[in-house]
Design an enzyme around this catalytic site. Structure first.
Site, short mmCIF file in Angstrom:
data_model
loop_
_atom_site.label_atom_id
_atom_site.label_comp_id
_atom_site.label_asym_id
_atom_site.label_seq_id
_atom_site.Cartn_x
_atom_site.Cartn_y
_atom_site.Cartn_z
N ARG A 42 5.50 -0.85 13.83
CA ARG A 42 5.48 -1.11 12.39
C ARG A 42 6.67 -0.84 11.72
NH1 ARG A 42 3.16 3.18 8.44
NH2 ARG A 42 2.27 1.97 6.76
N ILE A 68 2.67 -1.66 2.09
CA ILE A 68 1.83 -1.67 3.52
C ILE A 68 0.98 -0.76 3.59
CG2 ILE A 68 3.91 -0.34 4.25
CD1 ILE A 68 3.74 -1.87 6.96
N SER A 69 -0.27 -1.18 4.08
CA SER A 69 -1.37 -0.28 4.01
C SER A 69 -1.24 0.90 5.12
CB SER A 69 -2.64 -0.75 4.31
OG SER A 69 -3.08 -1.69 3.16
N GLN A 70 -1.89 2.15 4.60
CA GLN A 70 -1.96 3.11 5.61
C GLN A 70 -2.36 2.66 7.14
OE1 GLN A 70 -4.60 6.14 4.17
NE2 GLN A 70 -4.20 7.60 5.85
#
Length: 221
Positions: A42, A68-70
């Site tokens: 990530r 950027i999503s959790q």
């Protein structure tokens, strides 16, 4: 987009394992989803100023008003999709490319569309740099789907929509699944919509989440 050396150290791998344990404790049980998150670095998708936060279970800004999503959110949506290898999946909202790369790692044929041109161009170059060259990236209004390449086995929307766009249901195969957060600008309820024969569909409701707004004709303007 990040201008980092693409190095995946033992420290990064250890942090990913800890992140996987954390989201597993929160209820993610699909082992293929957990394995994809454990495999994909990530931190590659982060600007250098934020890279130390890459393995926190939080969303972070990536520019152009997007995030950027959790990781838990990525895992939750992906688990609801029930991804099978070889399925043709449309993602609405490419963003950093992280979610699309998770789907790619799971063996899907990924189509992804981004509304913000600058973000689209940067992410396309970055994914090429990662060696992900067989993903189909498009610039345009994702609230209208991608009719020229429909139908799809799965459609995933990674932005908060005010309504469920009819175009997205129309572009699913019978038995196909649409996962979409629907609500107002501050929070949305996650929906899993399964298309039946004859164009009818069933809808299941899950928890509330907070996404950036879906922009476009059937999104927020």
């Amino acid at each position: 987009m990040p201008l980092l050396k693409l190095e995946d150290t033992y420290l990064h791998k250890g942090k990913r394992k800890a992140l996987v344990r954390e989201i597993k404790q929160k209820g993610i049980s699909d082992e293929r989803v957990l394995e994809a998150i454990n495999t994909l670095p990530r931190h590659f998708f982060f600007d250098s100023a934020l890279v130390s936060h890459a393995y926190e279970d939080k969303a972070f800004p990536i520019g152009e008003g997007q995030t950027i999503s959790q990781p838990y959110t990525v895992a939750f949506q992906t688990q609801l999709l029930d991804v099978k290898p070889g399925q043709k999946i449309l993602e609405i909202g490419t963003g950093s490319g992280y979610q699309a790369s998770i789907l790619h790692l799971m063996g899907a044929e990924v189509y992804t569309i981004e509304y913000q041109k600058k973000l689209f161009e940067g992410t396309k170059k970055f994914l090429n740099r990662l060696g992900i060259t067989d993903m189909k990236l498009f610039y345009g209004d994702g609230s209208q789907g991608l009719a020229s390449h429909a139908p799809f086995d799965r459609i995933l929307v990674t932005a908060g929509a005010p309504v469920v766009p009819d175009a997205l249901i129309d572009q699913l195969v019978p038995g196909g699944i649409l996962v979409i957060p629907v609500g107002d600008r501050s929070r949305q309820k996650m929906l899993k919509i399964t298309k039946q024969k004859g164009g009818k569909y069933t809808s299941e409701e899950y928890d509330y989440f907070a996404f950036v707004p879906l922009l476009g004709k059937d999104g927020w303007r």
